[in-house]
Enzyme design. Sequence first.
Site, short mmCIF file in Angstrom:
data_model
loop_
_atom_site.label_atom_id
_atom_site.label_comp_id
_atom_site.label_asym_id
_atom_site.label_seq_id
_atom_site.Cartn_x
_atom_site.Cartn_y
_atom_site.Cartn_z
N LYS A 112 0.82 -1.23 0.08
CA LYS A 112 -0.02 -0.19 -0.02
C LYS A 112 0.81 1.26 0.01
O LYS A 112 0.59 2.13 -0.66
CB LYS A 112 -0.85 -0.02 1.26
CG LYS A 112 -2.13 -0.79 0.98
CD LYS A 112 -3.16 -0.59 1.97
CE LYS A 112 -4.28 -1.56 1.94
NZ LYS A 112 -5.34 -1.36 2.94
N LYS A 195 -5.68 -10.72 -6.26
CA LYS A 195 -6.55 -11.05 -5.69
C LYS A 195 -7.76 -9.98 -5.86
O LYS A 195 -7.45 -8.65 -6.23
CB LYS A 195 -6.63 -11.10 -4.11
CG LYS A 195 -6.21 -9.30 -3.49
CD LYS A 195 -6.21 -9.44 -2.17
CE LYS A 195 -5.83 -7.84 -1.78
NZ LYS A 195 -5.80 -7.52 -0.26
N LYS A 198 -10.72 -3.86 -4.07
CA LYS A 198 -11.36 -2.57 -4.47
C LYS A 198 -10.48 -1.48 -5.08
O LYS A 198 -10.77 -0.49 -5.67
CB LYS A 198 -12.20 -1.98 -3.48
CG LYS A 198 -11.53 -1.66 -2.22
CD LYS A 198 -12.19 -1.73 -0.90
CE LYS A 198 -11.51 -1.64 0.33
NZ LYS A 198 -11.79 -2.95 1.29
P1 TYM Z 1 -10.81 -5.49 4.56
O1 TYM Z 1 -11.83 -4.71 4.86
O2 TYM Z 1 -9.98 -5.22 3.22
O3 TYM Z 1 -11.74 -6.77 3.89
C1 TYM Z 1 -12.82 -7.64 4.64
C2 TYM Z 1 -12.58 -9.05 4.54
O4 TYM Z 1 -12.68 -9.49 3.12
C3 TYM Z 1 -11.56 -10.52 2.96
N1 TYM Z 1 -11.19 -10.30 1.74
C4 TYM Z 1 -11.04 -11.39 0.81
N2 TYM Z 1 -11.44 -12.86 0.91
C5 TYM Z 1 -10.99 -13.55 -0.42
N3 TYM Z 1 -10.92 -13.11 -1.67
C6 TYM Z 1 -10.38 -11.62 -1.65
N4 TYM Z 1 -10.38 -11.24 -2.92
C7 TYM Z 1 -10.74 -10.85 -0.39
N5 TYM Z 1 -10.57 -9.43 -0.37
C8 TYM Z 1 -10.89 -9.28 1.12
C9 TYM Z 1 -10.48 -9.97 3.91
O5 TYM Z 1 -9.41 -10.89 4.11
C10 TYM Z 1 -11.33 -9.53 5.05
O6 TYM Z 1 -11.43 -10.91 6.05
N6 TYM Z 1 -7.59 -5.53 8.35
C11 TYM Z 1 -8.86 -6.02 7.99
C12 TYM Z 1 -9.97 -5.51 8.74
C13 TYM Z 1 -9.79 -5.66 10.33
C14 TYM Z 1 -9.92 -6.98 10.80
C15 TYM Z 1 -9.67 -7.02 12.21
C16 TYM Z 1 -9.97 -8.28 10.50
C17 TYM Z 1 -9.46 -4.91 11.07
N7 TYM Z 1 -9.56 -5.37 12.39
C18 TYM Z 1 -9.54 -7.69 13.07
C19 TYM Z 1 -9.94 -9.42 11.40
C20 TYM Z 1 -9.97 -9.05 12.74
C21 TYM Z 1 -9.27 -5.69 6.40
O7 TYM Z 1 -8.83 -4.49 6.10
O8 TYM Z 1 -10.27 -6.13 5.69
#
Ligand code: TYM
Length: 332
Positions: A112, A195, A198
């Site tokens: 990022k 992957k 967005k």
């Molecule tokens: P975020 O908001 O980017 O994504 C939310 C969830 O979607 C999953 N994900 C995917 N899974 C499969 N294939 C894909 N292409 C794909 N893109 C996204 C992500 O793995 C995620 O589970 N840091 C985290 C949010 C967070 C969090 C936490 C998660 C903050 N605190 C504590 C677990 C525990 C994030 O940015 O997810």
Amino acid sequence: RPRVFSGIQPTSGSFHLGNYLGAVRNWVAMQDEFDGLYCVVDQHAITVEQDPAVLRRRSQVAAAQLLAAGLDPQRCTLFVQSHVPGHAQLAWVMNCITGFGEASRMTQFKDKSARHGVGAATVGLFTYPMLMAADILLYQADYVPVGEDQRQHLELSRDLAQRFNSRYGETFVVPKPYIIKDTGKILDLQDPASKMSKSAESEAGLIELLADPKVNAKKIKSAVTDAEREIRFDEENKPGISNLLRIYAALDGRSIKELERAYAGHGYGDLKKDLAELVVSTFGAFKERTEAILAEPDKLDAIFAEGAQRARALAAPTLDLAYDRLGFLPAV
Ligand code: TYM
């Protein structure tokens, strides 16, 4: 019941198919057997600049989508991160037990910050994984259902829990990742080497759950495949077709093997056409449900209020214990 924590960022107008298959769908499936806490992580969202009005709206849209997908506030705790001050409080503690080099190794930060231009990245983006560790450890979560892209962050969370426990005494449960192999990494339809995300350069490979069904159907029909004709699961040589088969199997219930058999002798066009229909029908009512929930903002606020209250009550004793272990004087 084992405790589960997970979060999602309110950084887009719609969840995409990766979010849904990699995370949200599992949260819904886990509701009965696990004690789930699900969080709209608005504090993570501001690690990159957000327009306040847009952020406010997207937090509501994120929660509405979670409800529309089937999270039931009677059976789990749905809340907004900034409503529970313990996250930021424990994040400071996590920052102070994380090595600078250790944090510098986080690949998501490296990716990022490279994208924003090194130097333009905020310190918040750098400390993001420690806030994430705090989110999880604050609730003594046993499992964290996420997609594959969060695995390294979870490993850091585990390391930090263990480090704190061994320095200061047993305090935190060491959380386990809960990553479903078949759906943990859904790929971009146009660039099956990456992957689905967005932040991809083009939106052509992104299936957004709230998008016009016609647009999604078209994107599936134009998904990148390969020069062969055979519908066969082979991630190395046929990443595009393999990704479509994964998505198909996840939504359809038939296994990839069964789909291979069913499509033997068929062309890629047949597979894409059927998958497009399946995606459209699966999410047909999703947008309406989300909109209906958004049309009643008072109800949504009440869900947030109750979620925050439950989350605060669960978080308080762990934060108190951690502060005490660290040697902070009790605040009387
Ligand atoms: P975020 O908001 O980017 O994504 C939310 C969830 O979607 C999953 N994900 C995917 N899974 C499969 N294939 C894909 N292409 C794909 N893109 C996204 C992500 O793995 C995620 O589970 N840091 C985290 C949010 C967070 C969090 C936490 C998660 C903050 N605190 C504590 C677990 C525990 C994030 O940015 O997810």
